[in-house]
Design a protein around this motif. Structure first.
Motif, PDB file in Angstrom:
ATOM      1  N   ILE A 132     105.198 107.471   6.203  1.00 20.92           N
ATOM      2  CA  ILE A 132     103.950 107.948   5.603  1.00 20.92           C
ATOM      3  C   ILE A 132     103.939 109.468   5.510  1.00 20.92           C
ATOM      4  O   ILE A 132     103.585 110.049   4.485  1.00 20.92           O
ATOM      5  N   TYR A 133     104.346 110.130   6.593  1.00 19.32           N
ATOM      6  CA  TYR A 133     104.363 111.591   6.600  1.00 19.32           C
ATOM      7  C   TYR A 133     105.334 112.154   5.566  1.00 19.32           C
ATOM      8  O   TYR A 133     105.124 113.254   5.036  1.00 19.32           O
ATOM      9  N   ASP A 139      99.877 112.932   1.486  1.00 23.77           N
ATOM     10  CA  ASP A 139      99.109 113.851   2.324  1.00 23.77           C
ATOM     11  C   ASP A 139      98.997 113.365   3.764  1.00 23.77           C
ATOM     12  O   ASP A 139      98.006 113.664   4.451  1.00 23.77           O
ATOM     13  N   GLY A 140      99.992 112.596   4.231  1.00 27.11           N
ATOM     14  CA  GLY A 140      99.973 112.106   5.598  1.00 27.11           C
ATOM     15  C   GLY A 140      98.942 111.039   5.866  1.00 27.11           C
ATOM     16  O   GLY A 140      98.691 110.678   7.021  1.00 27.11           O
ATOM     17  N   GLN A 141      98.321 110.470   4.809  1.00 27.16           N
ATOM     18  CA  GLN A 141      97.277 109.467   4.963  1.00 27.16           C
ATOM     19  C   GLN A 141      97.851 108.065   4.742  1.00 27.16           C
ATOM     20  O   GLN A 141      98.572 107.814   3.778  1.00 27.16           O
ATOM     21  N   PHE A 197      91.504 108.956  10.569  1.00 23.66           N
ATOM     22  CA  PHE A 197      92.342 108.630  11.713  1.00 23.66           C
ATOM     23  C   PHE A 197      93.737 109.212  11.524  1.00 23.66           C
ATOM     24  O   PHE A 197      94.347 109.083  10.459  1.00 23.66           O
ATOM     25  N   ASN A 198      94.256 109.825  12.581  1.00 18.68           N
ATOM     26  CA  ASN A 198      95.569 110.445  12.562  1.00 18.68           C
ATOM     27  C   ASN A 198      96.642 109.374  12.455  1.00 18.68           C
ATOM     28  O   ASN A 198      96.680 108.419  13.233  1.00 18.68           O
ATOM     29  N   THR A 199      97.547 109.535  11.487  1.00 17.98           N
ATOM     30  CA  THR A 199      98.597 108.542  11.262  1.00 17.98           C
ATOM     31  C   THR A 199      99.465 108.344  12.492  1.00 17.98           C
ATOM     32  O   THR A 199      99.902 107.224  12.784  1.00 17.98           O
ATOM     33  N   ILE A 744     116.276 112.472  12.181  1.00 19.53           N
ATOM     34  CA  ILE A 744     117.503 112.153  11.444  1.00 19.53           C
ATOM     35  C   ILE A 744     117.468 110.704  10.950  1.00 19.53           C
ATOM     36  O   ILE A 744     117.723 110.415   9.781  1.00 19.53           O
ATOM     37  N   ASN A 745     117.121 109.779  11.843  1.00 17.48           N
ATOM     38  CA  ASN A 745     117.204 108.364  11.505  1.00 17.48           C
ATOM     39  C   ASN A 745     116.144 107.941  10.501  1.00 17.48           C
ATOM     40  O   ASN A 745     116.321 106.950   9.787  1.00 17.48           O
ATOM     41  N   ASN A 746     115.053 108.664  10.431  1.00 14.92           N
ATOM     42  CA  ASN A 746     113.964 108.277   9.539  1.00 14.92           C
ATOM     43  C   ASN A 746     113.802 109.218   8.353  1.00 14.92           C
ATOM     44  O   ASN A 746     112.780 109.188   7.671  1.00 14.92           O
ATOM     45  N   ASN A 747     114.799 110.078   8.115  1.00 19.11           N
ATOM     46  CA  ASN A 747     114.767 110.945   6.931  1.00 19.11           C
ATOM     47  C   ASN A 747     113.583 111.882   6.914  1.00 19.11           C
ATOM     48  O   ASN A 747     112.987 112.125   5.872  1.00 19.11           O
ATOM     49  N   LEU A 748     113.215 112.396   8.051  1.00 15.40           N
ATOM     50  CA  LEU A 748     112.095 113.357   8.057  1.00 15.40           C
ATOM     51  C   LEU A 748     112.440 114.572   7.216  1.00 15.40           C
ATOM     52  O   LEU A 748     113.516 115.122   7.386  1.00 15.40           O
TER      53      LEU A 748
END
Length: 748
Positions: A132-133, A139-141, A197-199, A744-748
């Motif tokens: 999501i982020y 927008d992180g929502q 609510f914060n993701t 790394i593992n989640n492609n941030l």
């Protein structure tokens, strides 16, 4: 000498002959559903004699053992089989039929209408907090990220999840099983409220675009079930800064790692960005908000687990727009909103039983002030004040039958207490919805499973009951291919905002039929889904004008004579770094054919919130040598219809009619974001910053969400986003927790 050698040779031949004569051959075939099974280990128990079946399931081996023995047949995917045999001087022939080994991991999962991210082993598609982020334009929502999945419409001017031809209020959101009555922030007409609510609060989610579980109700279209995080791995602190907000928080883990507590606080203000960008919306009071939350989690000695989460949010804004009515130059609306939410849940196992108990309380206050302005003089003020108190309680008891079968049941209470004051309309709305439900998961084999449930509800306000059966079945067609079929009845109370006078009302009703084919292998997911929804007993309303100078209208319920349908096809494909190195991407497409005669619609019409064609694409790439994540997303939606509908009375009967109608231009938006992690790979680092640059609608497409019309329908103005292209720059710094591997593992 020769004679002695001949005697020895003769003795050897004699012994060999005797041994050969004493060997007995054991043979046969191992089958499952009349088909031979290869690589089954066949062993004479407590001996070294045995073999493995061939490709046709046949086996043969020899033994010199005598008497009564046990032969075992073992294979990882089948239950172990033992057969008793008597070995004498004759060969033994033995055929065996295997039984499938039932495994929770191998068992097929009912997934029609749902996308899970709570359990990766059983997920049909993953949408984790990192997903999501890192989805550009979300927008992180959570709610914004879901619009890039099939079935969810991109509406824009109104908050809510618009699922498969349903309104935003026909979907519900739950936290740890309890209903969140005010998930979105308060806002003004034409501007959608944001997620409150914060993701990062949630470790997973189950998004159901139809056919959802009997444990949940009061939603005609779909449900989003959010699961909050458990105890953190270690104590941490975080800080965030950007031109529009400041935030800080911490999570403290107990010394014995059996409890934790934490808090966050934030403040946002848009005024600086107003000076940088050319906004479409004239904010006379820049949007600002103050929020905070508190949480604790505690694990008991007996294995129970408590979770508490509480939040507070206040927001303000003021908007000026050109007046559509004769006389005043501008129309003004100002908002002062407040909201608080508290959720407490408890979970514990008692032998074969699992108990989940939870409750939530929320309070929401929306204070809207409407006025007009002429020659910089404000006048004709009016107030729309809404106060709401909401309580929810749910208890679920579950018992496992075997590894893949279970039965669960419980009760739910949802109490609403609202007060509304608007011009001549003053009302106090109270309702207690009492629910009971039971549901069972039936695993017939690793290839066949079903979910059967029923939910019953009673509304104190309506004075009526309903019973809603739900059914779903799944079958594995091949190794990676499964198919699912789901059916269910769903009921929902009329929205309280339409209940402004006496009316004989009942539950609104929808029926869901869903068929899905899915192929899921490591790193790749392909889904095709077809659905049909039938609506009955929808609310019909008529317009009441409260203030002609400001064209303030409210809709009042007449009856439950509305109806409609929605049908369509959906496609979803996700490829997580399998085809292209370090690139995760997904593509979703939805076709929707929907018509409704509800609210103030004069006839059956395509809803103004339903686009026939919606296409989304998301791509993410992490570049380790640059410590950089690059993300793109694109959304296309065919132009939706819009209507200007008015009411009149003829011969004592309310008549709704269409004065203006048309179709919006097609929606297009290309979004881009990058994430830079300078300390990635530095194991001795004490701080882990992430710098973010995000550009929404980078091509500057001039999208339109709808139109507002004057009281007589002669003038109109477009409802547009507050800004066509928005640039966000921010920094997020965490202390005490190394997110390198996750990044790394989640492609941030």
């Amino acid at each position: 000498m020769k004679t002695q050698g001949q005697n020895i040779l003769f003795l050897i031949l004699l012994l060999t002959s005797i041994m050969g004569y004493s060997q007995v051959k054991i043979s046969g075939k191992v089958s499952y559903k009349n088909k031979g099974v290869a690589e089954v280990n066949v062993t004479l128990k407590d001996t070294y004699d045995g073999t493995t079946t061939d490709a046709q399931g046949n086996f043969t081996f020899e033994t010199s053992e005598k008497g009564t023995h046990i032969i075992t047949f073992t294979h990882p995917k089948y239950e172990n089989i033992e057969r008793t045999v008597t070995i004498e001087n004759q060969d033994v022939s033995l055929n065996v039929d295997l039984k499938e080994q039932i495994s929770e991991i191998d068992a097929v999962v009912v997934s029609a209408g749902s996308i899970e991210a709570s359990d990766k082993k059983r997920a049909t598609a993953l949408l984790t907090p990192i997903d999501i982020y890192t989805t550009a334009g979300a927008d992180g929502q959570i709610s914004s990220a879901l619009t890039y999945l099939p079935g969810v419409q991109k509406v824009g001017g109104t908050e809510g999840l618009f699922i498969r031809g349903g309104t935003g209020t026909e979907s519900k959101i739950f936290m740890d099983g309890s209903l969140i009555n005010n998930y979105f922030s308060n806002s003004v007409p034409g501007i959608a409220g944001r997620d409150q609510f914060n993701t990062s609060l949630f470790k997973g989610n189950i998004f159901s675009s139809g056919g959802y579980s009997a444990l949940y109700g009061q939603a005609l279209s779909g449900a989003l079930m959010l699961e909050s995080v458990d105890l953190p791995d270690e104590t941490s602190y975080n800080f965030g800064i950007s031109p529009i907000f400041l935030s800080a928080g911490f999570q403290k883990l107990g010394d014995n790692k059996n409890y934790s507590y934490g808090a966050t606080a934030g403040y946002s203000l848009l005024s600086l960005m107003q000076k940088v960008f050319n906004f479409n919306t004239d904010f006379i009071e820049a949007p600002q908000g103050l929020n905070g939350d508190l949480n604790f989690r505690f694990k008991t000695k007996s294995g129970g687990f408590f979770k508490y989460y509480g939040m507070f949010n206040s927001n303000k804004m003021g908007v000026r727009s050109e007046s559509l009515e004769p006389g005043p130059e501008f129309s003004l609306v100002k908002l002062n909103g407040k909201n608080t939410f508290h959720n407490l849940s408890f979970k514990q196992k008692f032998g074969k039983y699992l108990l989940n108990v939870g409750g939530s309380y929320s309070y929401n206050r929306s204070d809207l002030h409407f006025s007009t302005e002429t020659n910089d003089v404000e006048s004709n003020r009016s107030q729309l004040l809404t106060d709401g108190n909401y309580l929810n309680f749910k208890a679920v008891l579950e018992r496992k039958i075997n590894r893949i079968s279970a039965v669960r049941g419980g009760i739910e209470l949802n109490n609403t207490d609202e007060n509304l004051n608007f011009e001549a309309v003053q009302k106090h709305y109270k309702d207690l919805i009492s629910s009971a439900f039971v549901e069972t998961d039936l695993g017939f084999s690793n290839a066949l499973s079903a979910k059967i449930g029923v939910r019953a509800e009673h509304s104190s306000f309506l004075g009526k009951d309903n019973i809603a059966p739900r059914f779903a079945i799944a079958y594995r067609l091949a190794k990676d291919w499964t198919t699912s079929l789901a059916y269910g009845l769903f009921y929902q109370n009329p929205e309280s905002k339409y209940i402004n006078g006496p009316a004989n009302l009942g539950f609104q009703k929808s029926q869901h039929y869903i068929f899905q084919v899915q192929r899921a292998s490591e790193g790749r997911t392909l889904r095709f889904e077809a659905f049909y929804k039938k609506y009955d007993q929808l609310i019909k309303t008529f317009n009441i004008t409260q203030n002609k100078e400001q064209n303030q209208q409210i809709q009042t319920a007449l009856n439950n004579d509305g109806y409609g349908y929605a049908k369509g096809l959906e496609f979803f494909w996700r490829d997580n770094k399998k085809t292209f190195e370090n690139i995760d991407y997904w593509i979703s497409y939805s076709y929707l054919d929907s018509k409704r005669d509800f609210l103030n619609y004069p006839v059956s019409l395509q809803p103004s919130f339903a686009a026939e064609h919606t296409l989304s694409a998301v791509a993410k790439r992490f570049i380790p040598e640059w410590k950089l994540g690059v993300n793109l997303s694109y959304t296309y939606a065919k132009g939706r219809p819009y209507y200007d509908i008015a009411s009149k009375i003829e011969n004592g009967e309310v008549i709704n009619y269409t004065r203006n109608e048309g179709r919006l231009k097609d929606y297009n938006a290309l979004n881009f974001s990058v994430n830079y992690l300078p300390n990635i790979g530095k194991k001795d680092a004490k701080a882990f910053p992430v710098f973010v640059l995000s550009i929404s609608n980078i091509l500057g497409s001039k999208n339109i969400y709808g139109y507002n019309f004057s009281a007589n329908g002669s003038r109109s103005s477009a409802i547009v986003p507050p800004v066509n292209t928005f640039v966000f720059i921010g920094a997020f710094i965490s202390f005490g927790v190394d997110k390198t591997d996750d990044a790394i593992n989640n492609n941030l």
